[in-house]
Write a protein that holds these residues in place. Structure first.
Motif, short mmCIF file in Angstrom:
data_model
loop_
_atom_site.label_atom_id
_atom_site.label_comp_id
_atom_site.label_asym_id
_atom_site.label_seq_id
_atom_site.Cartn_x
_atom_site.Cartn_y
_atom_site.Cartn_z
N ILE B 224 41.96 42.95 51.64
CA ILE B 224 43.44 42.32 51.56
C ILE B 224 44.02 42.43 50.33
CG2 ILE B 224 43.19 40.98 53.59
CD1 ILE B 224 42.47 38.61 52.21
N ILE B 225 43.30 42.81 49.20
CA ILE B 225 43.69 42.81 47.51
C ILE B 225 44.93 43.80 47.90
CG2 ILE B 225 41.84 44.38 47.13
CD1 ILE B 225 43.58 42.03 44.82
N THR B 229 49.40 43.92 46.08
CA THR B 229 49.42 44.98 45.27
C THR B 229 50.38 45.83 45.96
OG1 THR B 229 46.97 44.98 44.80
CG2 THR B 229 48.29 47.12 44.12
N GLY B 230 50.20 46.28 47.16
CA GLY B 230 51.51 46.72 47.89
C GLY B 230 52.75 46.18 47.99
N ILE B 231 52.79 44.95 47.76
CA ILE B 231 54.09 44.28 47.64
C ILE B 231 54.71 44.41 46.36
CG2 ILE B 231 55.30 42.04 47.71
CD1 ILE B 231 53.09 41.05 49.91
N ILE C 219 41.95 32.83 42.46
CA ILE C 219 43.01 33.27 43.26
C ILE C 219 44.13 33.91 42.40
CG2 ILE C 219 44.91 32.49 44.73
CD1 ILE C 219 42.96 30.75 46.15
N LEU C 220 44.46 33.36 41.17
CA LEU C 220 45.30 33.69 40.36
C LEU C 220 45.02 35.04 39.82
CD1 LEU C 220 47.76 32.60 38.47
CD2 LEU C 220 46.37 32.36 36.74
N GLY C 221 43.61 35.24 39.50
CA GLY C 221 43.11 36.59 39.12
C GLY C 221 43.23 37.86 40.19
N TYR C 222 42.78 37.15 41.12
CA TYR C 222 43.12 38.18 42.36
C TYR C 222 44.22 38.55 42.87
CZ TYR C 222 41.87 39.38 47.29
OH TYR C 222 41.46 39.91 48.61
N GLY C 223 45.30 37.77 42.51
CA GLY C 223 46.80 38.10 42.86
C GLY C 223 47.40 38.82 41.63
#
Lengths: 289, 289, 289, 289
Positions: B224-225, B229-231, C219-223
């Motif tokens: 789901i990462i 990224t896609g967005i 979550i910040l880093g993941y985003g």
């Protein structure tokens, strides 16, 4: 109370409970939202031993209040729908029921509180958070992108699992039981941990050759993350663009806003996503309130 | 000093402090930049016990010098603006004030140095780094891409939290307190650690079934990462393209450079991002220097 | 040997050493490639105590053979270029020199072998791997994408560092020295470890509030990983497309292959990337061999 | 049995085994799929000591049943193909053989069961999972995207390895043997673990300067992950778009579905991916059944 009055009350309640375009409907939604969040917090805090010991009664009473509120909500939802079975066996109907009953069950089996199965059942209450998905906004095209690329993502995940099984077995052979790779399932688990770049570090290769294979697994995992990203990226770009292309242009040269869906919900069949100017349900033809 | 001279001095100072298109203005910015970086370094070094013990006096004096410099800067900024309140209550006004006062407060409560609240307040000085954002270049379209995809990212983060709460509760049930999953909040924390592929390894599943669920969480997180990224990828591609489309073409066939914003800053309303050939503030109409 | 013969030999040698479009030039490149890889392997193996103990003489002799080969290569490169200083102070000139001298230095300071500085210098030999970048293919547009998005990536990295400093300081306040966050630099280090989703697990938050902030960081880093990806993705899509647009179409309807650059290298100015049909250096006008 | 009948039987069997467009062919595929998955599960469970001890006979008998089934399948595949050698030396021919023989070998060397080489050979059975790739759907364009960006990904991986070797050597110098960086290969391994954001945490920098370099490695790794993603993203967008462009439009304005490939397989040359309306093999011209 005449049948007519009763019917009118039901229509009124339906509007409040299922819709959000009246002040009461909005109020209902806000109260429900807060109740759900409070209920999730309660389940979490209850599991913390030190908190449960000191505030047991407070937590218990709060839980009962929330359970009663959810019971009322559930009954109201069932009563105000024309075809209750449609609601009861819908996704939200089941979630709403499961959000309500655990506390009653714990009452029945109260004496045997510590029983694992009962404890598990009570934790079902955490699924109440799924009630929140009602507010997620069904119109977003995130889901479309995911659905469009479902087949390719399956192939990708499938490839990840095949790679993990093969490389996991190889690592089991190389490192062996003395270095923590006690059996193949555990080795495969390690391989998934490594390939997905999680890297807990509870099991790590100790031999030089194992570290070489591990390096290969890591670089592989680091590289193939690009594949699902590329897929969703391309799908999403496409959806975004085709959405733009379809957008009708107004005379002023500005593009019209996308058709917004209102928050009305058919009293008869629970269909949602009616257009803003809709007067009748697009599914069953019943007049909307 | 006549009112006219005083006014002229203020205009001159405003140009130096708020703008960067004169040699003095550039010098001011460079000195400020170095001071900020030095100040951050000081806060960090002060927290290292061995350094603080050996160089306490040096650090203390340096800190006082920087504080005095920041005080002068703050006062100058207030004095040279037409509407000081606009500055004082702006984001940078508050950051500048907070960057200055902690040392004075530590002076007042000097005797009770070890008090946690005071210590925390003194660390506020680290927010001085936010002063740096002034130099970030407001014209970059990174922020536009983020802003455009804000709604979708919220839905995504929201989904991550819902997944973490549900899977965290399930892991709490499976692994139990004996394997480190002592309560649901901690289990949810573990689930976030795993889903985001951070994987500290302070808590790890020990049972085969727990490891199976963990594998699922990891593959989910790994997959789901791709969604945010896609967005952002799609949004950014779009902004980039539309930016290109709008670019006016010159007669030579080459596209004109994008309109560069100059570094002038209105003395009256502090508005920035005036075009290079601007003579008057686009916001309040005042003549720019 | 007449001046003419000498010159002819030099031209011939230049062709072999700097170019790869003759059989001898290709052979030279293959031998050099193998020598570089062998040399890197030697440096690595030498650092493994058990291997160094058992095969010390073999490693030492091999190292001397490679050093002599590199010395010959370096001298040949200097002699066959018209303007040797251009080569000597070019990137590859410096790399080639640094790849050669460490062994000679270790000879001079042989007795004080254990000296850290000398040991460090000898490890400079690992930079020999940079000699390999000669074979990376300068024409690939990976570098163009990176260069085009350099400014945006800098802003991004800069934001990552600011976030890490602020959140690191907050974690230092919350967790404190007793949980491993002994000082702010270490806290900032932890924050970078977490934000980049590496997650070593050597320092982990122990307090519930610390774990909450950590969850936020994760979550910040993941985003925000999506941001550089989106940038490069968009840049690369753009370069790829514009590359396609510019491609001239032939009469057959097929697009012509992109202009391939040959492997010739000017004997005078060392300019590379001449077109395949080039007869003269595009930079200094000298005839190519 | 006449030659004609025998030939007809062979054609029939070929259809069942190699194709999936008859009911029997589909049934064969489903049975094979289940057998493969069961066989992988068996290999895994066998490696878990506690399970192997309690269910040894059951596992052994199941393994023999599966081995016999695979043997029959292998013989049938060889017999029903016109040119058996084509099959035998094809990728799937080798995989099918390797999936079958390990158990027979373990029978021959039964007494010396614990021998590492034999144990390794028996684990070859896990490669049976590669039999599954038959069902992956060759028509998906995931592979095209990967193949198209192969060269660029190689350059990227190559850069990752060069960076890891150089930074690994630097970390070896800084941290030294006392902090776990016992030799350069191990340091390079650590660098790959960190750069790919896996972060096991078995080796971590202890000195402030080492942590600074580690921070740099982590931010680098966090940033360059964007490169392969951007490449595949761009390639995939391109393939997706060109696939769309080529799609012929029907009179109704809707685009025709992409040409689906049927599941027929030539009895003569084993070529697959015939178009749905194909009557003859596109490769060898033989009539398809």
């Amino acid at each position: 109370m005449s049948k007519y009055t009763r019917n009118k009350l039901r229509v009124k309640l339906h509007e409040i409970i299922y819709e959000a375009d009246t002040p009461q409907g909005k109020l209902f939604d806000v109260v429900l939202l807060i109740t759900i969040l409070a209920s999730i917090l309660l389940v979490m805090l209850e599991s913390v031993e030190s908190i449960d010991k000191n505030f047991h009664d407070f937590l218990n009473i709060s839980e009962w209040i929330i359970t009663v509120l959810f019971t009322i909500e559930y009954i109201a939802r069932v009563l105000t729908v024309k075809k209750p079975l449609n609601y009861i066996f819908s996704f939200y109907g089941i979630v709403d029921l499961l959000s309500t009953i655990p506390k009653y069950i714990s009452l029945i089996f109260g004496g045997i509180h510590a029983l694992a199965a009962i404890r598990a059942l009570r934790l079902l209450r955490v699924f109440r958070i799924l009630k929140l998905t009602r507010y997620l906004g069904a119109s977003n095209n995130l889901m479309s992108a995911l659905r469009a690329s479902r087949a390719k993502i399956s192939v990708f995940l499938y490839a990840v699992i095949i790679i993990s099984i093969i490389l996991g077995t190889i690592m089991y052979l190389i490192e062996g039981e003395e270095n923590g790779f006690t059996n193949i399932p555990k080795s495969v688990y390690w391989c998934i941990v490594t390939l997905t770049t999680v890297g807990f570090g509870d099991i790590t290769p100790q031999t030089p050759f194992g570290q070489l294979i591990a390096s290969f697994v890591m670089i592989l995992g680091y590289g193939i993350i690009a594949v699902p990203t590329g897929i969703i990226s391309a799908e999403y770009t496409n959806i975004y663009k085709s959405g733009k292309d379809k957008e009708p242009k107004t005379e002023t040269g500005n593009s019209k806003k996308p058709v917004h869906l209102n928050s009305q919900c058919c009293i008869n069949c629970l269909a949602v996503q009616h257009q803003d100017n809709a007067k009748f349900c697009f599914k069953c033809g019943r007049k909307l309130n």
